[in-house]
Design a protein around this motif. Structure first.
Motif, PDB file in Angstrom:
ATOM      1  N   ALA A 141       0.793  -1.407  -0.042  1.00  0.00           N
ATOM      2  CA  ALA A 141       0.201   0.005  -0.033  1.00  0.00           C
ATOM      3  C   ALA A 141       0.856   1.313  -0.016  1.00  0.00           C
ATOM      4  CB  ALA A 141      -0.950   0.120   1.150  1.00  0.00           C
ATOM      5  N   LYS A 142       1.898   1.196   0.731  1.00  0.00           N
ATOM      6  CA  LYS A 142       2.964   2.333   0.866  1.00  0.00           C
ATOM      7  C   LYS A 142       3.453   2.553  -0.565  1.00  0.00           C
ATOM      8  CE  LYS A 142       6.244   4.225   4.115  1.00  0.00           C
ATOM      9  NZ  LYS A 142       7.212   3.831   5.169  1.00  0.00           N
ATOM     10  N   ARG A 143       4.021   1.501  -1.279  1.00  0.00           N
ATOM     11  CA  ARG A 143       4.451   1.545  -2.725  1.00  0.00           C
ATOM     12  C   ARG A 143       3.654   2.074  -3.673  1.00  0.00           C
ATOM     13  NH1 ARG A 143       7.368  -4.297  -2.767  1.00  0.00           N
ATOM     14  NH2 ARG A 143       9.255  -3.826  -1.464  1.00  0.00           N
ATOM     15  N   ALA A 149       1.676   8.988  -5.853  1.00  0.00           N
ATOM     16  CA  ALA A 149       2.069  10.777  -5.545  1.00  0.00           C
ATOM     17  C   ALA A 149       3.268  11.028  -7.041  1.00  0.00           C
ATOM     18  CB  ALA A 149       2.773  10.463  -4.130  1.00  0.00           C
ATOM     19  N   ILE A 150       4.081   9.989  -7.340  1.00  0.00           N
ATOM     20  CA  ILE A 150       5.060  10.561  -8.112  1.00  0.00           C
ATOM     21  C   ILE A 150       4.195  10.541  -9.641  1.00  0.00           C
ATOM     22  CG2 ILE A 150       6.937   9.354  -9.651  1.00  0.00           C
ATOM     23  CD1 ILE A 150       7.836   7.932  -7.106  1.00  0.00           C
ATOM     24  N   GLN A 151       3.495   9.692  -9.850  1.00  0.00           N
ATOM     25  CA  GLN A 151       2.364   9.946 -11.007  1.00  0.00           C
ATOM     26  C   GLN A 151       1.644  11.217 -11.141  1.00  0.00           C
ATOM     27  OE1 GLN A 151       2.712   7.884 -13.573  1.00  0.00           O
ATOM     28  NE2 GLN A 151       1.350   9.150 -14.841  1.00  0.00           N
ATOM     29  N   GLU A 154       4.028  13.884 -11.921  1.00  0.00           N
ATOM     30  CA  GLU A 154       4.617  13.890 -13.249  1.00  0.00           C
ATOM     31  C   GLU A 154       3.377  14.466 -14.008  1.00  0.00           C
ATOM     32  OE1 GLU A 154       5.709  10.194 -14.552  1.00  0.00           O
ATOM     33  OE2 GLU A 154       7.554  10.163 -13.202  1.00  0.00           O
ATOM     34  N   ASP A 155       2.253  14.020 -13.748  1.00  0.00           N
ATOM     35  CA  ASP A 155       0.835  14.820 -14.513  1.00  0.00           C
ATOM     36  C   ASP A 155       0.731  16.183 -14.338  1.00  0.00           C
ATOM     37  OD1 ASP A 155       0.360  12.152 -15.193  1.00  0.00           O
ATOM     38  OD2 ASP A 155      -1.277  11.812 -13.760  1.00  0.00           O
ATOM     39  N   ALA A 156       1.097  16.819 -12.933  1.00  0.00           N
ATOM     40  CA  ALA A 156       0.928  18.001 -12.585  1.00  0.00           C
ATOM     41  C   ALA A 156       2.144  19.001 -13.561  1.00  0.00           C
ATOM     42  CB  ALA A 156       0.886  18.130 -11.300  1.00  0.00           C
TER      43      ALA A 156
END
Length: 183
Positions: A141-143, A149-151, A154-156
């Protein structure tokens, strides 16, 4: 001839497997024996013990001396108890039927204790497995949260770059249209 009930080692290096034998005390550990009484495998969980109780009792009553480990195994499987009860029969304290009944009662009680111990071991293993699975679920779940969050970041960034590019294009178009209005 002094007779001992002892273990005779078999199996590979690091994986011992024993025969329980009645042997002449002067014979080598893994040498000649008089009778094979059973097997003992300490590698399995729980240890596997198969013993011919009647033959063991016969040898014990004829004066065979068990080694320490063999005595524990004989006691665990009930050979020492049966020898004790048969001594009572010889002295006239019990009848053979009473002795056999007491022995069977003792065996059933011992079997119940062994089953409850095995159940406890099974429950603890299951609890450990559940704890490990829960920890693995938390890590997963943490991964997933970190990956999301990283995605999102990147989208932002992509969205901000697209907006900046669109704003830059609209600024380029705006001055050109203002120049045409002035003319």
């Amino acid at each position: 001839m002094p007779v001992k009930i002892r273990l005779q080692r078999h199996g590979k290096k690091g994986k011992p497997f024993f025969w329980i034998v009645a042997a002449d005390a002067r014979a080598k550990r893994d040498g000649k024996y008089l009778e094979k009484l059973g097997i003992y495998n300490p590698v399995t969980q729980p240890a596997t013990i198969e013993l011919n109780v009647d033959s063991s009792v016969k040898w014990l009553r004829n004066g065979a001396q068990p080694t320490d480990t063999a005595k524990r195994i004989l006691s665990y499987k009930g050979a020492m108890m049966k020898k004790h009860l048969l001594a009572g029969v010889d002295k006239g304290a019990l009848t053979e039927e009473e002795a056999e009944k007491k022995f069977q009662d003792w065996l059933s009680e011992k079997g119940d204790k062994i089953l409850t111990a095995e159940e406890k071991v099974a429950k603890t293993k299951e609890a450990e497995r559940e704890i490990a699975l829960e920890a693995e679920r938390e890590v997963n779940a943490k991964r997933e949260a970190e990956a999301k969050a990283i995605q999102d970041e990147e989208d932002a960034k992509v969205k901000a770059e697209a907006e900046a590019k669109a704003a830059a294009e609209s600024e380029k178009e705006t001055p050109a249209s203002e120049d045409s209005k002035e003319a």
